[in-house]
Write a protein that holds these residues in place. Structure first.
Motif, PDB file in Angstrom:
ATOM      1  N   ASP A  13       0.853  -1.192   0.000  1.00 32.31           N
ATOM      2  CA  ASP A  13       0.000   0.000   0.000  1.00 32.31           C
ATOM      3  C   ASP A  13       0.882   1.233   0.000  1.00 32.31           C
ATOM      4  O   ASP A  13       1.907   1.268   0.686  1.00 32.31           O
TER       5      ASP A  13
ATOM      6  N   LEU B  68     -21.729   0.511   6.620  1.00 29.20           N
ATOM      7  CA  LEU B  68     -23.053  -0.138   6.581  1.00 29.20           C
ATOM      8  C   LEU B  68     -22.923  -1.505   5.920  1.00 29.20           C
ATOM      9  O   LEU B  68     -22.241  -1.629   4.897  1.00 29.20           O
TER      10      LEU B  68
ATOM     11  N   THR C 210     -11.636   2.625   2.206  1.00 27.32           N
ATOM     12  CA  THR C 210     -12.052   1.773   3.331  1.00 27.32           C
ATOM     13  C   THR C 210     -12.121   2.568   4.642  1.00 27.32           C
ATOM     14  O   THR C 210     -13.086   2.462   5.392  1.00 27.32           O
TER      15      THR C 210
ATOM     16  N   MET D 259     -18.943  -3.698   2.374  1.00 27.28           N
ATOM     17  CA  MET D 259     -19.816  -4.738   2.942  1.00 27.28           C
ATOM     18  C   MET D 259     -19.671  -6.098   2.252  1.00 27.28           C
ATOM     19  O   MET D 259     -20.083  -7.112   2.786  1.00 27.28           O
TER      20      MET D 259
HETATM   21  C1  LIG Z   1     -18.181   8.410   2.434  1.00 26.57           C
HETATM   22  C2  LIG Z   1     -18.196   6.958   2.020  1.00 26.57           C
HETATM   23  C3  LIG Z   1     -19.068   6.078   2.634  1.00 26.57           C
HETATM   24  C4  LIG Z   1     -19.086   4.731   2.259  1.00 26.57           C
HETATM   25  N1  LIG Z   1     -19.902   3.891   2.940  1.00 26.57           N
HETATM   26  C5  LIG Z   1     -19.918   2.566   2.604  1.00 26.57           C
HETATM   27  C6  LIG Z   1     -20.727   1.668   3.337  1.00 26.57           C
HETATM   28  O1  LIG Z   1     -21.460   2.062   4.268  1.00 26.57           O
HETATM   29  N2  LIG Z   1     -20.693   0.357   2.989  1.00 26.57           N
HETATM   30  C7  LIG Z   1     -19.941  -0.104   1.937  1.00 26.57           C
HETATM   31  O2  LIG Z   1     -19.986  -1.290   1.636  1.00 26.57           O
HETATM   32  N3  LIG Z   1     -19.134   0.729   1.257  1.00 26.57           N
HETATM   33  C8  LIG Z   1     -19.108   2.050   1.557  1.00 26.57           C
HETATM   34  N4  LIG Z   1     -18.311   2.907   0.870  1.00 26.57           N
HETATM   35  C9  LIG Z   1     -17.506   2.366  -0.243  1.00 26.57           C
HETATM   36  C10 LIG Z   1     -16.264   1.665   0.293  1.00 26.57           C
HETATM   37  O3  LIG Z   1     -15.484   2.592   1.001  1.00 26.57           O
HETATM   38  C11 LIG Z   1     -15.431   1.084  -0.843  1.00 26.57           C
HETATM   39  O4  LIG Z   1     -16.264   0.413  -1.772  1.00 26.57           O
HETATM   40  C12 LIG Z   1     -14.414   0.086  -0.297  1.00 26.57           C
HETATM   41  O5  LIG Z   1     -13.739   0.614   0.807  1.00 26.57           O
HETATM   42  C13 LIG Z   1     -13.432  -0.283  -1.391  1.00 26.57           C
HETATM   43  O6  LIG Z   1     -12.368  -1.020  -0.800  1.00 26.57           O
HETATM   44  P1  LIG Z   1     -11.078  -1.341  -1.636  1.00 26.57           P
HETATM   45  O7  LIG Z   1     -10.231  -2.212  -0.808  1.00 26.57           O
HETATM   46  O8  LIG Z   1     -11.490  -1.823  -2.994  1.00 26.57           O
HETATM   47  O9  LIG Z   1     -10.400   0.091  -1.933  1.00 26.57           O
HETATM   48  P2  LIG Z   1      -9.623   1.100  -0.972  1.00 26.57           P
HETATM   49  O10 LIG Z   1     -10.067   1.028   0.423  1.00 26.57           O
HETATM   50  O11 LIG Z   1      -9.705   2.425  -1.660  1.00 26.57           O
HETATM   51  O12 LIG Z   1      -8.140   0.571  -1.001  1.00 26.57           O
HETATM   52  C14 LIG Z   1      -7.269   0.793  -2.083  1.00 26.57           C
HETATM   53  C15 LIG Z   1      -5.865   0.942  -1.514  1.00 26.57           C
HETATM   54  O13 LIG Z   1      -4.963   0.961  -2.600  1.00 26.57           O
HETATM   55  C16 LIG Z   1      -3.892   1.798  -2.252  1.00 26.57           C
HETATM   56  N5  LIG Z   1      -3.230   2.194  -3.504  1.00 26.57           N
HETATM   57  C17 LIG Z   1      -3.756   2.896  -4.528  1.00 26.57           C
HETATM   58  N6  LIG Z   1      -2.852   3.036  -5.504  1.00 26.57           N
HETATM   59  C18 LIG Z   1      -1.718   2.419  -5.090  1.00 26.57           C
HETATM   60  C19 LIG Z   1      -0.434   2.235  -5.655  1.00 26.57           C
HETATM   61  N7  LIG Z   1      -0.130   2.698  -6.872  1.00 26.57           N
HETATM   62  N8  LIG Z   1       0.498   1.560  -4.942  1.00 26.57           N
HETATM   63  C20 LIG Z   1       0.200   1.063  -3.717  1.00 26.57           C
HETATM   64  N9  LIG Z   1      -1.009   1.217  -3.130  1.00 26.57           N
HETATM   65  C21 LIG Z   1      -1.952   1.873  -3.809  1.00 26.57           C
HETATM   66  C22 LIG Z   1      -4.548   2.949  -1.514  1.00 26.57           C
HETATM   67  O14 LIG Z   1      -3.635   3.613  -0.663  1.00 26.57           O
HETATM   68  C23 LIG Z   1      -5.664   2.242  -0.750  1.00 26.57           C
HETATM   69  O15 LIG Z   1      -5.306   1.953   0.589  1.00 26.57           O
HETATM   70  C24 LIG Z   1     -18.248   4.264   1.220  1.00 26.57           C
HETATM   71  C25 LIG Z   1     -17.359   5.139   0.604  1.00 26.57           C
HETATM   72  C26 LIG Z   1     -17.321   6.490   1.002  1.00 26.57           C
HETATM   73  C27 LIG Z   1     -16.348   7.410   0.325  1.00 26.57           C
END
Ligand SMILES: Cc1cc2nc3c(=O)[nH]c(=O)nc-3n(C[C@H](O)[C@H](O)[C@H](O)COP(=O)(O)OP(=O)(O)OC[C@H]3O[C@@H](n4cnc5c(N)ncnc54)[C@H](O)[C@@H]3O)c2cc1C
Length: 366
Positions: free
Chosen positions: A35, A50, A44, A325
């Motif tokens: 990361d 939720l 995240t 979720m």
């Molecule tokens: C205000 C808000 C409320 C939300 N509420 C909900 C909810 O209630 N329930 C729900 O299910 N979802 C909710 N979501 C959506 C949810 O946050 C995302 O769908 C989910 O967290 C996606 O997880 P992820 O692991 O795919 O991505 P992320 O959590 O975005 O993780 C991606 C990671 O990749 C890393 N990264 C990026 N590029 C690079 C790189 N080049 N090199 C190394 N690391 C890198 C970043 O630092 C990051 O830590 C909400 C989103 C927001 C903004």
């Protein structure tokens, strides 16, 4: 068939990357999880947390139900029914709730349609005067996303995952993975890098049909009566308990710029609208203690992009605000696919050429 990968790099230590990395490591794969910041520092750590299994589509419902089990095992879920409503005069939302809740119940979800009188009875904290109809999903709750990330980092490490934080990754056209201090060619790479997944995949020659939008949230100081987990389909906002206050969030704000440059602060309209909505929904006012914005990912058909997009390259993104979720179960399914199993056909990222337009979602829930 290609032999099982023995070395896998996972890019992105959000909910999805942590989940897939842990499952792979438990299956004996040598996993490095990268990361560019800390675990959870992307969407995240900005999610409202939720969680419910109230989905119309079978795949979503199963993955969400499985994820709820995982959240329970990790002891990070606060159980609370999920209530969604339509207001008087919003015929479209009324019809959608009736139809969707009916189909969810037919599919075995513990979901029921309720009239405003029943809602008032069951949830006295709610102001039900101008509500036309509601639905309640019993298999639901909310998660403190920081607690989830901390628990998953522990599990990932104990499973043998090597976690590299503050490590920005890029990909070369030949699939080589480059960090500030080394380059490596693992057997497979999983990109779970949120909105940055698009840029990373493009560097390796794969075009993803992925858009982005901003979502905002705030938390208030303490209020008198704890609210349910609530989504207003007419006004398109949600709320849930947060400590002794309330978390209020809204839906989609168009954002087409560089995912690294989006505005992480809330706008004044969101803050004033949210306080007015709180007053209308709970008959209570409260001071704001903190607020933030985050970036969400979207696809042309509203289904995520999960699976293989080229030899040894897998992606997981495009969650339309519902990635947290489903993350634990998506991690299990994707790990299975990385190890040679079948993916989720209708989430196949190659179903698009990559240049299709992505319409912004109209709200948090259809
Ligand atoms: C205000 C808000 C409320 C939300 N509420 C909900 C909810 O209630 N329930 C729900 O299910 N979802 C909710 N979501 C959506 C949810 O946050 C995302 O769908 C989910 O967290 C996606 O997880 P992820 O692991 O795919 O991505 P992320 O959590 O975005 O993780 C991606 C990671 O990749 C890393 N990264 C990026 N590029 C690079 C790189 N080049 N090199 C190394 N690391 C890198 C970043 O630092 C990051 O830590 C909400 C989103 C927001 C903004």
């Amino acid at each position: 068939m290609a032999p099982d990968p023995t070395r896998v790099a996972v890019v992105g230590a959000g909910a999805v990357g942590l989940s897939v990395a842990t499952v792979l490591a438990r299956r004996g794969v040598e996993v490095t999880l990268y990361d560019r910041g800390d675990p959870g520092s992307g969407s995240t750590g900005r999610a409202a947390g939720l969680c419910y299994d109230a989905y119309v589509e079978r795949t979503d419902a199963r993955l969400a139900a499985r994820s709820l089990e995982r959240f329970r095992e990790l002891d990070v879920l606060t159980e609370r029914p999920y209530v969604w409503v339509a207001r008087d005069g919003d015929d479209h939302a009324v019809a959608a709730i009736r139809e969707h809740a009916g189909r969810m119940a037919d599919r075995g979800r513990d979901v029921s349609i309720v009239d405003p009188a029943e809602l008032a009875d069951r949830l006295p904290a709610l102001e039900t005067d101008h509500l036309a109809v509601g639905a309640i999903a019993e298999n639901a709750g909310y998660v403190d996303t920081d607690a989830f990330v901390a628990a998953m980092v522990d599990r990932a490490r104990s499973a043998g995952v090597t976690l590299r934080t503050d490590c920005l990754v890029s990909l070369q056209a030949d699939g080589e993975l480059v960090t500030p201090d080394c380059s490596t060619s693992p057997d497979s790479i999983v990109l779970a890098a949120g909105p940055q997944t698009r840029t990373l995949a493009a560097s390796a020659g794969h075009s993803l049909a992925l858009g982005t939008y901003r979502a905002q949230a705030l938390v208030t100081e303490g209020i008198a009566a704890a609210p349910p987990i609530f989504y207003d389909a007419s006004e398109r906002f949600y709320l849930r308990p947060a400590d002794d206050g309330v978390l209020v969030g809204d839906g989609a704000h168009p954002y087409e710029g560089d995912p690294d440059e989006y505005d992480r602060t809330t706008d004044s309209t969101f803050l004033s609208d949210s306080l007015a909505r709180l007053e209308r929904t709970l008959g209570q006012s409260a001071a704001i203690s903190r607020s933030w914005a985050g970036l969400c990912t979207a696809t042309p058909d509203r289904d995520p992009l999960v699976g293989r997009c080229g030899p040894g390259l897998f992606v997981a993104t495009g969650w339309h605000g519902h990635g947290f979720m489903r993350a634990p179960a998506v991690g299990e399914r994707l790990a299975k696919q990385v190890l040679g199993g079948e993916g989720i056909t209708h989430w196949d990222p190659t179903r698009f050429d990559g240049d299709e337009p992505v319409d912004l979602p109209a709200g948090i829930v259809d």
